[in-house]
Design an enzyme around this catalytic site. Structure first.
Site, PDB file in Angstrom:
ATOM      1  N   GLU A   1       0.762  -1.136  -0.147  1.00 13.92           N
ATOM      2  CA  GLU A   1      -0.006  -0.059   0.166  1.00 13.92           C
ATOM      3  C   GLU A   1       0.796   1.238  -0.067  1.00 13.92           C
ATOM      4  O   GLU A   1       0.542   2.275  -0.671  1.00 13.92           O
ATOM      5  CB  GLU A   1      -0.938  -0.014   1.160  1.00 13.92           C
ATOM      6  CG  GLU A   1      -2.161  -1.041   1.056  1.00 13.92           C
ATOM      7  CD  GLU A   1      -3.032  -0.655  -0.070  1.00 13.92           C
ATOM      8  OE1 GLU A   1      -3.561   0.542  -0.576  1.00 13.92           O
ATOM      9  OE2 GLU A   1      -3.280  -1.665  -0.875  1.00 13.92           O
TER      10      GLU A   1
ATOM     11  N   ASP B   1     -10.495   5.923  -4.358  1.00 11.83           N
ATOM     12  CA  ASP B   1      -9.492   6.723  -5.251  1.00 11.83           C
ATOM     13  C   ASP B   1      -9.882   6.987  -6.479  1.00 11.83           C
ATOM     14  O   ASP B   1     -11.025   7.000  -6.728  1.00 11.83           O
ATOM     15  CB  ASP B   1      -7.945   5.776  -4.975  1.00 11.83           C
ATOM     16  CG  ASP B   1      -8.244   4.535  -6.141  1.00 11.83           C
ATOM     17  OD1 ASP B   1      -9.294   4.408  -6.732  1.00 11.83           O
ATOM     18  OD2 ASP B   1      -7.278   3.827  -6.688  1.00 11.83           O
TER      19      ASP B   1
ATOM     20  N   TYR C   1      -7.569   6.791   2.140  1.00 11.90           N
ATOM     21  CA  TYR C   1      -7.652   5.603   1.575  1.00 11.90           C
ATOM     22  C   TYR C   1      -6.722   4.413   1.785  1.00 11.90           C
ATOM     23  O   TYR C   1      -7.083   3.234   1.876  1.00 11.90           O
ATOM     24  CB  TYR C   1      -6.981   6.089  -0.107  1.00 11.90           C
ATOM     25  CG  TYR C   1      -6.847   4.964  -1.097  1.00 11.90           C
ATOM     26  CD1 TYR C   1      -7.807   4.301  -1.641  1.00 11.90           C
ATOM     27  CD2 TYR C   1      -5.526   4.532  -1.019  1.00 11.90           C
ATOM     28  CE1 TYR C   1      -7.615   3.318  -2.410  1.00 11.90           C
ATOM     29  CE2 TYR C   1      -5.329   3.278  -1.852  1.00 11.90           C
ATOM     30  CZ  TYR C   1      -6.227   2.540  -2.435  1.00 11.90           C
ATOM     31  OH  TYR C   1      -6.109   1.746  -3.257  1.00 11.90           O
TER      32      TYR C   1
END
Length: 330
Positions: A40, A139, A121
């Site tokens: 991520e 996103d 996010y």
């Protein structure tokens, strides 16, 4: 068709067509939250294709959160170089140390948000993929899909609450990890910004924008022009052929990396009469474009804090892509 039906059809599509990625599993949460954490951070503002080789190399060197936490930041930068946005590497390293100290990975929104470099996010993506929690990831891909699906043509910044609510309504409560991966894949390979593959979309029969001539203009976004900065960089050599490098101590952009002396506000070392090489490099950052003019200088003593090193040893120091471009012009 209800939101639940749409969610189910997307999951069925993903089961057959979802991408195979080194940090991904199907059928629930990833067994190792550390894998999700690293991926991520790397995927923030960087494409999957670019990330994959860096991810493999990084995980080979730092296979556990404890090993990453124990490593010096400079070595982390070395394995990150080329990915850009080095504050991500620093934040990931800091987060690994926080997790190592607490002895376990956080699994609630409040606890994950305490980690360094984590935004809305990333926290949603991490919790869904690492713990199969029903978090809604939003996103650019998701915004584009939602706007096209419901034919939302108003400027995105004016309708974000509506987009968020619609995205939350679609999020699977029974398979949130797979759903998060599925909607990412839908945006990456089917509902793309240009030339979307509508005939391959599991939502094509419901999509209110299908066959619209302005499809590629959805969502409506304003794109501010990138500012342009001009500056200079100086390559300093001594009589042994060694080159001067320094560790950037300034906060912000490229902090902690090694570099050749440079500035974005004019010529440096003007009093030492550096030679203009006639060469320039251009590099595009997120919010601005930078053009550096390259100068050269001969000196036997460092003009500021730093060191002379042999050119063949430069590979042992973490440099930004910008500085690699500068040296390649030499």
């Amino acid at each position: 068709m209800t939101e639940k039906d749409l969610s189910t059809s997307l999951l069925e599509w993903y089961d057959k067509h979802g991408r195979t990625l080194p940090w991904r599993v199907k059928g629930g949460a990833h067994p190792d939250p550390y894998v999700i954490l690293v991926s991520e951070f790397m995927l923030q503002q960087t494409t999957v294709k670019t990330v994959i080789p860096y991810f493999h190399r990084f995980m080979q060197r730092f296979p556990t959160v404890q090993e990453l936490a124990a490593a010096p930041l400079e070595e982390v930068y070395l394995y990150w170089q080329g990915l850009g946005y080095y504050t991500r590497a620093k934040s990931l390293h800091c987060s690994a140390q926080m997790i190592s100290r607490r002895g376990s990975f956080p699994d609630t929104r409040d606890e994950v948000m305490k980690l360094k470099g984590i935004g809305n996010y990333t926290v949603a993506s991490f919790l869904s993929l690492a713990f199969n929690l029903p978090e809604t990831v939003i996103d650019g891909n998701v915004i584009r899909i939602i706007c096209r699906l419901y034919h939302l043509t108003e400027p995105v910044d004016k309708i974000m609450p509506q987009i968020r609510q619609m995205a939350e309504n679609l999020t699977s409560r029974t398979a949130p990890a797979d759903y998060a991966s599925a909607i990412m894949d839908l945006g990456a390979v089917v509902c793309t910004p240009r030339k979307p593959q509508c005939l391959l979309c599991p939502w094509q029969n419901f999509c209110r924008s299908k066959n619209c001539p302005e499809l590629e203009e959805i969502p409506a976004r304003s794109k501010p022009e990138k500012k342009e900065k001009r500056g200079s960089v100086c390559l300093i050599y001594n009589s042994k052929g060694e080159i001067f490098i320094r560790k950037r101590t300034e906060k912000g952009l490229l902090s902690g990396l090694y570099e050749f002396p440079w500035s974005d506000d004019g010529q440096i070392f003007a009093s030492l009469n550096p030679q203009d090489s006639g060469k320039t490099v251009t590099h595009v950052f997120t919010h601005f474009k930078l053009l550096l003019r390259i100068y050269t200088l001969t000196a036997e003593t460092p003009p500021l804090d730093g060191q002379f090193v042999r050119p063949q040893d430069l590979k042992n120091y973490p440099f930004s892509t910008l500085m690699k471009k500068v040296y390649a012009q030499n």
